[in-house]
Each structure stands twice: as structure tokens, then as C-alpha cells.
Scaffold this active site. Structure first.
Site, short mmCIF file in Angstrom:
data_model
loop_
_atom_site.label_atom_id
_atom_site.label_comp_id
_atom_site.label_asym_id
_atom_site.label_seq_id
_atom_site.Cartn_x
_atom_site.Cartn_y
_atom_site.Cartn_z
N GLN A 1 3.16 9.95 0.76
CA GLN A 1 4.48 9.32 0.91
C GLN A 1 5.42 9.58 -0.26
OE1 GLN A 1 2.54 5.38 1.97
NE2 GLN A 1 4.51 5.18 3.00
N GLY B 1 0.83 -1.19 0.00
CA GLY B 1 0.00 0.00 0.00
C GLY B 1 0.87 1.24 0.00
N HIS C 1 -4.37 2.28 7.45
CA HIS C 1 -2.98 2.77 7.48
C HIS C 1 -2.77 3.85 6.41
CE1 HIS C 1 1.52 1.91 7.89
NE2 HIS C 1 1.45 2.60 6.77
N GLU C 2 -3.28 3.58 5.19
CA GLU C 2 -3.06 4.54 4.09
C GLU C 2 -3.91 5.80 4.25
OE1 GLU C 2 -0.52 3.90 2.50
OE2 GLU C 2 -0.38 1.76 2.93
N HIS D 1 -2.21 8.12 6.44
CA HIS D 1 -1.15 8.89 5.77
C HIS D 1 -1.73 10.18 5.17
CE1 HIS D 1 2.57 6.69 5.97
NE2 HIS D 1 2.05 5.56 5.53
N CYS E 1 5.88 0.21 7.47
CA CYS E 1 5.58 1.31 6.56
C CYS E 1 6.79 1.58 5.67
CB CYS E 1 5.25 2.56 7.39
SG CYS E 1 4.86 4.01 6.39
N LEU E 2 6.56 1.80 4.39
CA LEU E 2 7.67 2.04 3.47
C LEU E 2 8.43 3.31 3.83
CD1 LEU E 2 6.08 1.05 0.02
CD2 LEU E 2 7.49 -0.34 1.52
NI NI Z 1 2.82 3.61 5.54
#
Ligand code: NI
Length: 193
Positions: free
Chosen positions: A71, A66, A155-156, A159, A113-114
Site C-alpha cells: 500500500q 493495519g 486483509h493485510e 494486500h 481499507c486505507l
Molecule cells: Ni487495506
């Protein structure tokens, strides 16, 4: 032989992309991650391009399932998700202006998380959610889920509101992660924007 294997799943070929074909993922410490993204009032060709490049960025990371536009430094309410990224037949989800309408129950799942590499922590969130959004074709979509998808969606969407998964942790847990977070912040601060 190996080439044939990767050809079966186009998603796995994204690691071959050039740097200019994917976005640079903004890392913990980058102030943009705390910004609130703006709603998309009219879906444009640019949003199609952005989501395409976001998917490429997500797939180019071997564990990405995701990614939110925030991000990659784009403050538009747009997220991409593919919880079955290794399944070539599973189409990714692209959502515009996703919004949680209802939430229910509770579950504790380990998240990563990336934007915060190599850090994982168990996070408590509602288990079941109902989300409304628009597709890239400007159609309304309602998603009701209580699986991994529900978790990734929350989660997204976080963000897009400038919230990271670590913000959900207790003070005590955050304290324990402090050194690791400082290390991530320092490592990535050296990379010029
Ligand atoms: Ni994340």
C-alpha cells in the site's frame, strides 16, 4: 492541557509528522495494489526503517489499524497491525513473510481499507486462522486468532498478494459499488506520483 493528553499516548502524536516522515498511501486505481509482493529473504536495517515509517503512516490516519507494504508501493512481504491503536500500552505487530497455515469457520464483518477511502462493505472470510511469520528480530512467530486480529491479518496478507477486500464481494455487490469506485479512482488519479 491538551498537549498533556496527547503526550500520554505517543501513537496519537503521529498526525504532527511532516510529509517526508510518512509514506504516501497508494490509492485504488494504482496498479501497484494488484502486484504480488516478494518474500523477504534476509531482514535488513532497511526493513526496520520501512516498518517504522509504515507505522507512522498508519497512525497518521485516524482509523488505520493495519497497513501492508504494498500500500506504500513497496513490494516486500511486510505488514504492520495495531488493532488497539488507542491503547498506549498495546505494542503494534510487525510481521515479515506472514503466511496463513490453517483457516476455519466463517464470519461476515464490515471492512474498509486505507487505499479505498470512505468505502465499506461486509466481507465473508474464515473466522479462525493460524498464521506463521517472522518478527523484525528474525524470530518465528505463530499467531492463532479468531477475533478482529484474524480479520485484519487476512486483509493485510491479501494486500501482499495483490488482492483488495472488494475482490471478495459478489459481482452484484461490486456492480453496486462501481460508481463510488470510479469516483475514488478519479479523485486520486489527479495527485501526481
Ligand atoms: Ni487495506
Amino acid at each position: 492541557m491538551e498537549d498533556n493528553l496527547t503526550e500520554e499516548n505517543g501513537k496519537l502524536d503521529f498526525h504532527l509528522l511532516e510529509d517526508n516522515e510518512i509514506y504516501r498511501i497508494r490509492m485504488y486505481g494504482d496498479p501497484v495494489l494488484h502486484e504480488r509482493a516478494l518474500p523477504i529473504e534476509a531482514i535488513t536495517e532497511e526493513d526496520h526503517q520501512i516498518s517504522k515509517k509504515m507505522l507512522a503512516t498508519m497512525y497518521s490516519n485516524p482509523i488505520g489499524i493495519g497497513l501492508a507494504a504494498t500500500q506504500v508501493g513497496i513490494l516486500r512481504r511486510l505488514i504492520v497491525i495495531d488493532i488497539d491503536r488507542d491503547d498506549p500500552d498495546n505494542a503494534p505487530i510487525v510481521l515479515i513473510n506472514p503466511e496463513i497455515l490453517e483457516q476455519e469457520g466463517e464470519s461476515i464483518i464490515e471492512e474498509g481499507c486505507l487505499s479505498i477511502p470512505e468505502l465499506k462493505a461486509e466481507v465473508k472470510r474464515p473466522e479462525k486462522i493460524i498464521v506463521s511469520a517472522r518478527t523484525l528480530d528474525d524470530e518465528e512467530i505463530i499467531i492463532e486468532d479468531e477475533s478482529l486480529l484474524a480479520r485484519v491479518l487476512q486483509h493485510e496478507i491479501d494486500h501482499l498478494n495483490g488482492i483488495l477486500f472488494i475482490d471478495h464481494l459478489s459481482r452484484k455487490k461490486q456492480k453496486r459499488l462501481k460508481a463510488k469506485l470510479r469516483q475514488i479512482r478519479q479523485e486520486h488519479a489527479e495527485i501526481p506520483a
